[in-house]
Design an enzyme around this catalytic site. Structure first.
Site, PDB file in Angstrom:
ATOM      1  N   ASP A  60      10.218  12.942   0.261  1.00 24.65           N
ATOM      2  CA  ASP A  60      10.013  11.199  -0.118  1.00 24.65           C
ATOM      3  C   ASP A  60      10.464  10.386   0.846  1.00 24.65           C
ATOM      4  O   ASP A  60      11.742  11.324   2.302  1.00 24.65           O
ATOM      5  CB  ASP A  60      11.051  11.081  -1.641  1.00 24.65           C
ATOM      6  CG  ASP A  60       9.926  10.337  -2.233  1.00 24.65           C
ATOM      7  OD1 ASP A  60       8.698   9.992  -1.821  1.00 24.65           O
ATOM      8  OD2 ASP A  60       9.710   9.965  -2.745  1.00 24.65           O
ATOM      9  N   GLU A 118      11.047   7.067   0.122  1.00 23.34           N
ATOM     10  CA  GLU A 118      12.362   6.080   0.414  1.00 23.34           C
ATOM     11  C   GLU A 118      14.471   5.921   0.491  1.00 23.34           C
ATOM     12  O   GLU A 118      14.712   5.202   0.827  1.00 23.34           O
ATOM     13  CB  GLU A 118      12.098   5.043  -1.089  1.00 23.34           C
ATOM     14  CG  GLU A 118      10.459   4.602  -1.284  1.00 23.34           C
ATOM     15  CD  GLU A 118       9.586   5.660  -1.859  1.00 23.34           C
ATOM     16  OE1 GLU A 118       8.658   5.073  -1.877  1.00 23.34           O
ATOM     17  OE2 GLU A 118       9.437   6.580  -1.765  1.00 23.34           O
ATOM     18  N   HIS A 140       5.720  11.919   0.333  1.00 30.28           N
ATOM     19  CA  HIS A 140       5.703  10.075  -0.526  1.00 30.28           C
ATOM     20  C   HIS A 140       4.769  10.317  -0.035  1.00 30.28           C
ATOM     21  O   HIS A 140       3.362  10.574   1.248  1.00 30.28           O
ATOM     22  CB  HIS A 140       6.732   9.711   0.687  1.00 30.28           C
ATOM     23  CG  HIS A 140       6.169   8.205   0.588  1.00 30.28           C
ATOM     24  ND1 HIS A 140       6.843   7.108   0.157  1.00 30.28           N
ATOM     25  CD2 HIS A 140       6.045   7.671   1.963  1.00 30.28           C
ATOM     26  CE1 HIS A 140       6.292   6.242  -0.005  1.00 30.28           C
ATOM     27  NE2 HIS A 140       5.771   6.192   0.789  1.00 30.28           N
ATOM     28  N   HIS A 166      14.561   8.534  -4.617  1.00 37.38           N
ATOM     29  CA  HIS A 166      15.120   7.635  -4.743  1.00 37.38           C
ATOM     30  C   HIS A 166      15.016   7.000  -6.449  1.00 37.38           C
ATOM     31  O   HIS A 166      14.751   8.135  -6.755  1.00 37.38           O
ATOM     32  CB  HIS A 166      14.202   6.296  -4.304  1.00 37.38           C
ATOM     33  CG  HIS A 166      12.277   6.518  -5.444  1.00 37.38           C
ATOM     34  ND1 HIS A 166      12.559   6.546  -6.514  1.00 37.38           N
ATOM     35  CD2 HIS A 166      11.381   7.439  -4.780  1.00 37.38           C
ATOM     36  CE1 HIS A 166      10.934   6.562  -6.841  1.00 37.38           C
ATOM     37  NE2 HIS A 166      10.259   7.643  -5.630  1.00 37.38           N
ATOM     38  N   HIS A 177      11.053   3.066  -8.267  1.00 36.69           N
ATOM     39  CA  HIS A 177      10.082   3.708  -9.199  1.00 36.69           C
ATOM     40  C   HIS A 177       9.819   4.352  -9.657  1.00 36.69           C
ATOM     41  O   HIS A 177      10.407   5.426  -8.876  1.00 36.69           O
ATOM     42  CB  HIS A 177       9.184   3.268  -7.912  1.00 36.69           C
ATOM     43  CG  HIS A 177       9.062   3.714  -6.545  1.00 36.69           C
ATOM     44  ND1 HIS A 177       9.222   3.258  -6.071  1.00 36.69           N
ATOM     45  CD2 HIS A 177       7.742   4.607  -7.041  1.00 36.69           C
ATOM     46  CE1 HIS A 177       8.350   4.953  -5.614  1.00 36.69           C
ATOM     47  NE2 HIS A 177       8.026   5.542  -5.482  1.00 36.69           N
ATOM     48  N   GLU A 208      11.181  10.223 -10.434  1.00 38.81           N
ATOM     49  CA  GLU A 208      10.939  11.853 -10.139  1.00 38.81           C
ATOM     50  C   GLU A 208      11.942  12.641 -10.273  1.00 38.81           C
ATOM     51  O   GLU A 208      11.348  13.766 -10.337  1.00 38.81           O
ATOM     52  CB  GLU A 208      10.208  10.657  -8.479  1.00 38.81           C
ATOM     53  CG  GLU A 208       8.978   9.991  -8.820  1.00 38.81           C
ATOM     54  CD  GLU A 208       8.564   8.991  -7.540  1.00 38.81           C
ATOM     55  OE1 GLU A 208       8.465   9.597  -6.526  1.00 38.81           O
ATOM     56  OE2 GLU A 208       8.325   8.514  -7.685  1.00 38.81           O
TER      57      GLU A 208
END
Length: 275
Positions: free
Chosen positions: A8, A10, A61, A105, A117, A135
């Site tokens: 990902d 972030e 991502h 994240h 998020h 996630e």
């Protein structure tokens, strides 16, 4: 040995702001370069531990087209683009020996955490059997359903703590200390990459000591959605019902794989706005 590295953005070293993670923003190219460099460090660490390993890298991502293919370690196989089976875990199957989560994240509502998020901005929370999962947890449990352990996570300190709550034996590497949603104290990228390489080698070497995160079904799943129109769309899916309050939908899944697939669909529906 087959290893999947799900990447990902972030939680990548140095990234703190949406301008670095969105393709239409001015700083995105820097974010892509940082993401690719972190990934290469992890691939190198895996191969330090096992030179014969087969390493798959899943770009995980946004559009799943962020990693720079020409800059990626040529020894890795790149899973790129969407839609695809298992979303962020593209390439995962029962033959996979270990899953590494890079640049991840924390979940929505956890903080301080950089760019926290859950799946997208249309989802406020996901609860599986009453437990809030982002996630990190969802992907760890999907891997666990296939008997695959998550052995490494990199991101900010909040993301690392989130995995340790679920998989205490996993190796975690904090490349930044979160100060808020858009701020952190970050390691220099070169220092972060050195740590990532060492951590990946350690994680793969001790993978047999980390049990998969297995969550038995049937499972009650609740999803809080940010837009009432998303609730309306979600209830068109067979088996999905509206809960009191107007923001929550719920369904029962026979196992985690079924729950995961339906969550991918609900996340996509949450991006649709009325015409």
């Amino acid at each position: 040995m087959k290893v999947l590295v799900s990447v990902d953005m972030e939680g990548v070293s140095g990234v703190v702001h949406p301008t670095e993670t969105h393709p239409d923003r001015y700083d995105y190219e820097r974010g892509r370069a940082l993401m690719t460099a972190d990934t290469n460090s992890v691939v190198a660490g895996v191969l330090d531990a096992d030179p014969a390993a087969v390493v798959w890298v899943a770009d995980a991502h946004g559009p799943f087209r962020n990693l720079l293919p020409e800059e990626l370690d040529r020894r890795a196989r790149l899973v790129r683009g969407k839609p695809r089976p298992l979303g962020m875990l593209g390439g995962l199957d029962e033959s996979t020996d270990a899953l590494l989560l890079v640049g991840y994240h924390a979940r929505a509502g956890r903080g301080p955490a950089v760019l926290a998020h859950t799946m997208n901005d249309g989802i406020l929370d996901v609860r599986v059997a009453g437990r809030s999962m982002g996630e990190i947890g969802l992907n760890a449990a999907m891997a666990g359903h296939l008997g695959v352990p998550v052995v490494l996570l990199s991101g900010d300190d909040s993301a690392c703590a989130e995995l340790r709550d679920l998989v205490p034996g996993a190796v975690t590497t904090a490349v930044k200390e979160a100060l808020g949603q858009g701020a952190a104290v970050a390691l220099h990228p070169e220092e972060a990459r050195e740590r990532l390489r060492r951590a990946a080698a350690e994680a793969v070497a001790r993978r047999a000591d980390v049990p998969p995160l297995a969550i038995a079904g049937p499972l009650e799943v609740e999803v809080d959605l940010s837009a009432p129109s998303s609730v309306d769309l979600a209830t068109l899916v067979p088996g999905v019902t509206r809960r009191d309050g107007g923001r929550t939908v719920a369904f029962t899944a026979t196992d985690f794989a079924e729950a995961y697939r339906l969550l991918l669909l609900l996340a996509q529906l949450a991006t649709i706005r009325p015409g």
